[in-house]
Scaffold this motif. Structure first.
Motif, mmCIF file in Angstrom:
data_model
loop_
_atom_site.group_PDB
_atom_site.id
_atom_site.type_symbol
_atom_site.label_atom_id
_atom_site.label_comp_id
_atom_site.label_asym_id
_atom_site.label_seq_id
_atom_site.Cartn_x
_atom_site.Cartn_y
_atom_site.Cartn_z
ATOM 1 N N ASN A 173 68.506 22.640 -57.963
ATOM 2 C CA ASN A 173 69.069 23.975 -58.162
ATOM 3 C C ASN A 173 68.133 25.092 -57.716
ATOM 4 O O ASN A 173 68.306 26.242 -58.132
ATOM 5 C CB ASN A 173 69.433 24.165 -59.637
ATOM 6 C CG ASN A 173 70.601 23.304 -60.060
ATOM 7 O OD1 ASN A 173 71.691 23.400 -59.528
ATOM 8 N ND2 ASN A 173 70.369 22.441 -61.030
ATOM 9 N N PRO B 51 70.522 28.551 -55.580
ATOM 10 C CA PRO B 51 71.704 28.688 -56.453
ATOM 11 C C PRO B 51 73.001 28.507 -55.684
ATOM 12 O O PRO B 51 73.126 28.933 -54.531
ATOM 13 C CB PRO B 51 71.569 30.114 -56.999
ATOM 14 C CG PRO B 51 70.750 30.839 -55.983
ATOM 15 C CD PRO B 51 69.795 29.828 -55.450
ATOM 16 N N SER C 127 66.336 32.163 -50.581
ATOM 17 C CA SER C 127 65.580 31.868 -51.798
ATOM 18 C C SER C 127 64.091 32.094 -51.562
ATOM 19 O O SER C 127 63.560 31.731 -50.516
ATOM 20 C CB SER C 127 65.813 30.413 -52.225
ATOM 21 O OG SER C 127 64.939 30.044 -53.263
ATOM 22 N N THR D 289 66.041 35.626 -55.176
ATOM 23 C CA THR D 289 66.669 35.572 -53.862
ATOM 24 C C THR D 289 66.605 36.980 -53.248
ATOM 25 O O THR D 289 66.471 37.970 -53.958
ATOM 26 C CB THR D 289 68.142 35.127 -53.954
ATOM 27 O OG1 THR D 289 68.859 36.008 -54.829
ATOM 28 C CG2 THR D 289 68.250 33.710 -54.466
ATOM 29 N N ALA E 202 68.381 33.026 -68.714
ATOM 30 C CA ALA E 202 68.211 33.112 -67.263
ATOM 31 C C ALA E 202 67.951 31.737 -66.652
ATOM 32 O O ALA E 202 68.575 31.359 -65.649
ATOM 33 C CB ALA E 202 67.065 34.055 -66.932
ATOM 34 N N GLN F 117 66.446 23.244 -67.645
ATOM 35 C CA GLN F 117 65.878 24.422 -68.302
ATOM 36 C C GLN F 117 64.466 24.147 -68.831
ATOM 37 O O GLN F 117 63.568 24.982 -68.714
ATOM 38 C CB GLN F 117 66.782 24.858 -69.446
ATOM 39 C CG GLN F 117 66.287 26.098 -70.194
ATOM 40 C CD GLN F 117 67.198 26.463 -71.346
ATOM 41 O OE1 GLN F 117 68.213 25.809 -71.585
ATOM 42 N NE2 GLN F 117 66.852 27.497 -72.078
ATOM 43 N N MET G 175 72.286 35.844 -61.207
ATOM 44 C CA MET G 175 71.074 35.857 -62.025
ATOM 45 C C MET G 175 69.830 35.782 -61.146
ATOM 46 O O MET G 175 68.816 36.446 -61.420
ATOM 47 C CB MET G 175 71.099 34.693 -63.020
ATOM 48 C CG MET G 175 69.917 34.679 -63.989
ATOM 49 S SD MET G 175 69.838 36.142 -65.057
ATOM 50 C CE MET G 175 71.190 35.770 -66.201
ATOM 51 N N SER G 176 69.885 34.980 -60.093
ATOM 52 C CA SER G 176 68.757 34.865 -59.166
ATOM 53 C C SER G 176 68.473 36.198 -58.482
ATOM 54 O O SER G 176 67.315 36.593 -58.315
ATOM 55 C CB SER G 176 69.038 33.789 -58.113
ATOM 56 O OG SER G 176 69.111 32.511 -58.699
ATOM 57 N N THR H 197 71.042 29.516 -66.821
ATOM 58 C CA THR H 197 72.074 29.962 -65.886
ATOM 59 C C THR H 197 71.755 29.525 -64.454
ATOM 60 O O THR H 197 72.636 29.083 -63.716
ATOM 61 C CB THR H 197 72.209 31.494 -65.927
ATOM 62 O OG1 THR H 197 72.544 31.899 -67.254
ATOM 63 C CG2 THR H 197 73.295 31.969 -64.971
ATOM 64 N N ILE H 198 70.484 29.645 -64.076
ATOM 65 C CA ILE H 198 70.086 29.333 -62.696
ATOM 66 C C ILE H 198 69.949 27.839 -62.459
ATOM 67 O O ILE H 198 70.464 27.290 -61.475
ATOM 68 C CB ILE H 198 68.764 30.032 -62.342
ATOM 69 C CG1 ILE H 198 68.935 31.552 -62.390
ATOM 70 C CG2 ILE H 198 68.272 29.611 -60.949
ATOM 71 C CD1 ILE H 198 67.629 32.309 -62.265
ATOM 72 N N ALA I 115 74.815 31.749 -61.129
ATOM 73 C CA ALA I 115 73.438 31.423 -60.759
ATOM 74 C C ALA I 115 72.932 32.362 -59.666
ATOM 75 O O ALA I 115 71.789 32.818 -59.704
ATOM 76 C CB ALA I 115 73.351 29.973 -60.296
ATOM 77 N N LYS I 116 73.797 32.666 -58.704
ATOM 78 C CA LYS I 116 73.412 33.572 -57.620
ATOM 79 C C LYS I 116 73.143 34.971 -58.152
ATOM 80 O O LYS I 116 72.157 35.617 -57.776
ATOM 81 C CB LYS I 116 74.517 33.619 -56.566
ATOM 82 C CG LYS I 116 74.644 32.370 -55.722
ATOM 83 C CD LYS I 116 75.779 32.499 -54.716
ATOM 84 C CE LYS I 116 75.907 31.251 -53.861
ATOM 85 N NZ LYS I 116 77.026 31.367 -52.881
#
Length: 267
Positions: free
Chosen positions: A65, A68, A137, A83, A171, A181, A76-77, A174-175, A73-74
């Motif tokens: 991952n 994302p 990324s 990103t 965070a 995690q 949050m990144s 989510t990612i 995920a995108k």
């Protein structure tokens, strides 16, 4: 050598570490993580898991991952700065289509790319994928190569250091997902400094041959100590029995033998 060094720099043994490496090894190779980096990461995060095998599974999901894929995920990144929008690539793409993007902002470039995709007849999904291709990324360099675990850990550390415990947990989940995690949290907490410490500890541990030699020296020393103790015990026992044995020879055995000799001569 690396497994032995990692085991000595961590709290896991080589067998458990090998199981963890088996769980993450294939994915690490695909992600561009070197063998050394993989071993160091396992040595770093394994103490926080029930086993190194469990750590390897979490680390594997983390690597899967790094880029994302889901909308959340995108987002949050992007929010954490993990990103970024590749303006250079976007500018080249627009220029090839006859659009001067030299003075455009990032938002204007995104709008221009959106208009371009519509002119080309892209569907909504294709348009999202097209514009998403310009999102890069920070875990990979301009050439698309992984930046290394130490640098990646520092990127993650910088992105999450100002978050509250609750924000950080949300965070990372989510990612990277719930399973990854724990690995993500350990890596983010360590940063580049944590990897430097592991590298130093592994270097001080020496190679597998050096460790074996040290253990062998310890065994030889213990063996010599045992041999010396046995000799000392023999001397002590001998010293205690010597007077008794002397009396036995003088008072009983020697006179007895003389009597038998005299009897034999008489016969």
């Amino acid at each position: 050598d690396r497994l032995a060094q990692a085991a000595n720099a961590s709290t896991v043994d080589v067998d458990d570490l090998a199981l963890g490496m088996a769980n993450v090894g294939g994915v690490a190779k695909v992600a561009g993580v070197s063998f050394d980096d993989t071993v160091k990461t396992m040595a770093l995060i394994s103490p926080g898991f029930s086993s190194a095998a469990d750590a390897g599974t979490s680390y594997k999901t983390f690597l899967n991952n790094l880029v994302p894929t889901t909308k959340k995920a995108k987002e949050m990144s992007q929010e954490l700065g993990l990103t970024y929008f590749d303006t250079a690539k976007a500018s080249e793409t627009l220029k090839a289509a006859g659009i001067d993007a030299s003075k455009m902002t990032e938002g204007q470039m995104v709008g221009a790319l959106d208009k371009m995709s519509k002119k080309l007849g892209f569907t909504k999904k294709e348009t999202e994928a097209f514009i998403g291709s310009f999102e890069k990324s920070k875990f990979y360099d301009a050439a698309g190569n992984f930046i290394g675990m130490s640098d990646a850990a520092q990127v993650l550390n910088d992105a999450t250091k100002d978050l509250t415990v609750e924000q950080k947990a949300l965070a990372l989940e989510t990612i990277f997902g719930a399973d990854a995690q724990r690995a993500a949290a350990a890596i983010a907490e360590a940063g580049a400094g944590g990897f430097d410490k592991v590298t130093g500890a592994m270097s001080r541990a020496g190679t597998a041959a050096e460790q074996a030699a040290a253990k062998n020296q310890g065994f030889k020393f213990a063996q010599e100590q045992l041999s010396g103790s046995i000799e000392t015990l023999q001397i002590i026992i001998g010293g205690m029995l010597l007077p008794i044995l002397t009396q036995l020879f003088n008072d009983y055995l020697t006179p007895g033998v003389n009597t038998v000799m005299a009897f034999a001569e008489a016969l």
